[in-house]
Design a protein around this motif. Sequence first.
Motif, PDB file in Angstrom:
ATOM      1  N   PHE A  87       0.847  -1.193   0.000  1.00 20.88           N
ATOM      2  CA  PHE A  87       0.000   0.000   0.000  1.00 20.88           C
ATOM      3  C   PHE A  87       0.884   1.244   0.000  1.00 20.88           C
ATOM      4  O   PHE A  87       1.921   1.273   0.671  1.00 20.88           O
ATOM      5  N   ILE A  88       0.453   2.262  -0.742  1.00 17.26           N
ATOM      6  CA  ILE A  88       1.137   3.553  -0.701  1.00 17.26           C
ATOM      7  C   ILE A  88       0.111   4.617  -0.327  1.00 17.26           C
ATOM      8  O   ILE A  88      -0.918   4.776  -1.015  1.00 17.26           O
ATOM      9  N   TYR A  89       0.398   5.364   0.740  1.00 16.95           N
ATOM     10  CA  TYR A  89      -0.497   6.416   1.216  1.00 16.95           C
ATOM     11  C   TYR A  89       0.136   7.778   0.939  1.00 16.95           C
ATOM     12  O   TYR A  89       1.220   8.084   1.452  1.00 16.95           O
ATOM     13  N   GLY A  90      -0.520   8.563   0.112  1.00 16.61           N
ATOM     14  CA  GLY A  90      -0.035   9.909  -0.167  1.00 16.61           C
ATOM     15  C   GLY A  90      -0.546  10.889   0.863  1.00 16.61           C
ATOM     16  O   GLY A  90      -1.735  11.236   0.878  1.00 16.61           O
ATOM     17  N   THR A  91       0.320  11.348   1.746  1.00 13.67           N
ATOM     18  CA  THR A  91      -0.089  12.223   2.853  1.00 13.67           C
ATOM     19  C   THR A  91       0.412  13.638   2.626  1.00 13.67           C
ATOM     20  O   THR A  91       1.503  13.858   2.111  1.00 13.67           O
ATOM     21  N   LEU A  92      -0.412  14.591   3.008  1.00  9.88           N
ATOM     22  CA  LEU A  92      -0.048  16.005   2.913  1.00  9.88           C
ATOM     23  C   LEU A  92      -0.390  16.723   4.215  1.00  9.88           C
ATOM     24  O   LEU A  92      -0.855  17.866   4.223  1.00  9.88           O
ATOM     25  N   GLY A  93      -0.188  16.026   5.322  1.00  8.79           N
ATOM     26  CA  GLY A  93      -0.472  16.633   6.615  1.00  8.79           C
ATOM     27  C   GLY A  93      -1.951  16.873   6.851  1.00  8.79           C
ATOM     28  O   GLY A  93      -2.324  17.786   7.598  1.00  8.79           O
ATOM     29  N   GLY A  94      -2.793  16.068   6.218  1.00  7.56           N
ATOM     30  CA  GLY A  94      -4.228  16.212   6.411  1.00  7.56           C
ATOM     31  C   GLY A  94      -4.906  17.178   5.474  1.00  7.56           C
ATOM     32  O   GLY A  94      -6.132  17.334   5.513  1.00  7.56           O
ATOM     33  N   GLU A  95      -4.149  17.857   4.592  1.00  7.53           N
ATOM     34  CA  GLU A  95      -4.733  18.803   3.636  1.00  7.53           C
ATOM     35  C   GLU A  95      -4.973  18.087   2.304  1.00  7.53           C
ATOM     36  O   GLU A  95      -4.032  17.765   1.583  1.00  7.53           O
ATOM     37  N   TYR A  96      -6.231  17.866   1.987  1.00  2.00           N
ATOM     38  CA  TYR A  96      -6.579  17.100   0.783  1.00  2.00           C
ATOM     39  C   TYR A  96      -6.359  17.934  -0.479  1.00  2.00           C
ATOM     40  O   TYR A  96      -6.742  19.103  -0.543  1.00  2.00           O
ATOM     41  N   ASN A  97      -5.731  17.326  -1.493  1.00  2.00           N
ATOM     42  CA  ASN A  97      -5.523  17.965  -2.794  1.00  2.00           C
ATOM     43  C   ASN A  97      -5.997  16.985  -3.865  1.00  2.00           C
ATOM     44  O   ASN A  97      -5.340  15.980  -4.123  1.00  2.00           O
ATOM     45  N   SER A  98      -7.139  17.300  -4.498  1.00  2.57           N
ATOM     46  CA  SER A  98      -7.744  16.357  -5.443  1.00  2.57           C
ATOM     47  C   SER A  98      -6.904  16.167  -6.697  1.00  2.57           C
ATOM     48  O   SER A  98      -7.066  15.170  -7.402  1.00  2.57           O
ATOM     49  N   ASN A  99      -6.009  17.105  -7.027  1.00  5.61           N
ATOM     50  CA  ASN A  99      -5.204  17.034  -8.246  1.00  5.61           C
ATOM     51  C   ASN A  99      -3.781  16.526  -8.018  1.00  5.61           C
ATOM     52  O   ASN A  99      -2.997  16.445  -8.951  1.00  5.61           O
ATOM     53  N   LYS A 100      -3.448  16.191  -6.791  1.00 10.14           N
ATOM     54  CA  LYS A 100      -2.084  15.764  -6.472  1.00 10.14           C
ATOM     55  C   LYS A 100      -1.949  14.267  -6.698  1.00 10.14           C
ATOM     56  O   LYS A 100      -2.672  13.460  -6.108  1.00 10.14           O
ATOM     57  N   ASP A 120      -4.550  11.893   1.383  1.00 10.28           N
ATOM     58  CA  ASP A 120      -4.601  13.331   1.084  1.00 10.28           C
ATOM     59  C   ASP A 120      -4.420  13.639  -0.395  1.00 10.28           C
ATOM     60  O   ASP A 120      -4.824  14.712  -0.859  1.00 10.28           O
ATOM     61  N   MET A 121      -3.775  12.754  -1.145  1.00  7.54           N
ATOM     62  CA  MET A 121      -3.559  12.973  -2.580  1.00  7.54           C
ATOM     63  C   MET A 121      -4.702  12.331  -3.365  1.00  7.54           C
ATOM     64  O   MET A 121      -5.023  11.168  -3.177  1.00  7.54           O
ATOM     65  N   GLY A 122      -5.315  13.117  -4.271  1.00  9.29           N
ATOM     66  CA  GLY A 122      -6.551  12.692  -4.918  1.00  9.29           C
ATOM     67  C   GLY A 122      -6.391  11.915  -6.206  1.00  9.29           C
ATOM     68  O   GLY A 122      -7.376  11.404  -6.746  1.00  9.29           O
ATOM     69  N   VAL A 123      -5.166  11.809  -6.756  1.00  8.99           N
ATOM     70  CA  VAL A 123      -4.936  11.099  -8.011  1.00  8.99           C
ATOM     71  C   VAL A 123      -3.978   9.944  -7.749  1.00  8.99           C
ATOM     72  O   VAL A 123      -2.936  10.129  -7.113  1.00  8.99           O
ATOM     73  N   GLY A 124      -4.314   8.763  -8.270  1.00  5.83           N
ATOM     74  CA  GLY A 124      -3.427   7.626  -8.075  1.00  5.83           C
ATOM     75  C   GLY A 124      -2.159   7.736  -8.893  1.00  5.83           C
ATOM     76  O   GLY A 124      -1.052   7.773  -8.359  1.00  5.83           O
ATOM     77  N   ILE A 125      -2.305   7.786 -10.231  1.00  8.01           N
ATOM     78  CA  ILE A 125      -1.152   7.873 -11.135  1.00  8.01           C
ATOM     79  C   ILE A 125      -1.419   8.942 -12.177  1.00  8.01           C
ATOM     80  O   ILE A 125      -2.495   8.980 -12.785  1.00  8.01           O
ATOM     81  N   ASN A 126      -0.440   9.802 -12.398  1.00  8.50           N
ATOM     82  CA  ASN A 126      -0.480  10.819 -13.444  1.00  8.50           C
ATOM     83  C   ASN A 126       0.756  10.643 -14.318  1.00  8.50           C
ATOM     84  O   ASN A 126       1.628   9.833 -14.021  1.00  8.50           O
TER      85      ASN A 126
END
Length: 523
Positions: A87-100, A120-126
């Motif tokens: 599992f990979i969890y993209g964390t941004l300190g609790g600040e959600y970013n739908s485009n990250k 917190d990161m809204g995109v799986g792979i870009n």
Amino acid sequence: MKFIDLNWGTILGLFGVYNIKYYGAKGNYDPLTKSGEDDTNAILKAIEAASSVSGKVFLPPGKYKINKSILIKRGVQFIGAGTKHTFIYGTLGGEYNSNKPVLIAQSETHIEGINIPKCDMGVGINFESTRTFDVTITNNFFDHLFVGVYVNQGFRSIHEDIIISHNRFERNTYAVMVDRMQNSKICFNIMNLNTRTGIQFYGGNRNLISHNRIFSGVTGINFLATKNLASSLGMIYGNIIAHNHMEKFSEEGVGFDVRGNDFVNGGAQEVDTVSSLFTNNGDYGVILSSLSWTGVGGPYAGYFMSFLTGNQKGVCWTIKSQTDGRFILEGMSAAIQGTISVGDKILIGIQAVDNQIVNNWINSPSGTASISLWGSSYGTIIQGNQCIGKISVSSLHGIGRSGSVVTPPNGDSLPAPCENNQIKDNKVSRGNIHLEMKRYGSAAPYYSIGNIVEGNIIQNGSIVSEYQDDLIRDNIIINGTLIYVAQVRPFFPKKGDSYYDKTLNKPIWYDGTNWRDSIGDIV
């Protein structure tokens, strides 16, 4: 004697496999308590080492926390231990970013066996650059994201030879979103409970979308294009949508939403007439009456030009180049030039051309349609599908959106016709096959022609045609009927043809010379 200290990380590296645990990754993140060590730097170090030899980065079982997007460098294979283990969890300190994005893929990369859940990161792979090629995304799990896989990186981007296969997408807003992609495959994926769309295209050419299981949402597979998008994102042509299983949508299972006339969305198409023809070093082209653009290329290069009158009526040509009103059409020959005349009306704009929707199973009885062509569609083949819910081919005439009427700057009402489409050998239940005209404001004097409806079985529904010069034959209709309600009389009637004249409010038929009503009077 000198000894070399070899650990397992070094040994595996000799074989081109780089285990992130040997670069310091712990994989001990707890998403409930949001505790655990950050593994960003360890993963980046492993990727850097692997990129020098086009090696494999291996992620053993664990829950890995990252604090920024991870760039998968060119040539690297990024491999997990499976979606139940890595599992990979993209964390941004609790600040959600739908485009990250959690992961960013460069060309010639392979991503497999990873679970990317909600964080917190809204995109799986870009994708990393405006032109990415040879990327494989397979056997991954995307859960509760805004977009699972987003094939995009800025306007004018183009991606090629992309494979998105055997992944599972659960409860995302969009499973896969594509701005522009060609010669690629989206196959054998499972997309469940996504709230908006399974596969969303804003432009795409020669892609294969097959054997996907898509359940619930607004639309299953949707192609959307308007003029302001297509100038940067391209046309929609040559795509194959086949052998997909789709059900339970509030709108359509498969939709081509090409709003050629929607001025509010910037999709107004340009209508003009041919003023003359020319040759230039073996290329043949047309000069239009008023459309002009100074400079090589021009804003319409790559668009489609279709002729609304003349022998080329209903045929689309790609615009190879444009200079100050002179349009060279791709593949146009001297023989073709002889079939185009001064005064022929033409249309330039965004069109869906030569796409195929074949052998799908679609259950959408409560939605708008199982299959919907909305706007400018040419040469679409809809064949061999089993549909619960109607098949709709809707040309747009006039200008408008959401009930409002808008006049474009030149005052014209612009058409988005559907021409030369084939609806064959489908089984439709609890819905019609409907060839319809959507009119907004003052309708343009151009209509949709040349569509073929043949060999279909319709149960508890009808065939309804509002077009002229459609070929409707050899269909089986159970508990329904054939309703022909063209807005105008057919341009080229054959003896014995009949249709319902909405102006006279009665059926009429053609005797080979004149139209007559049921008592024989000329009308």
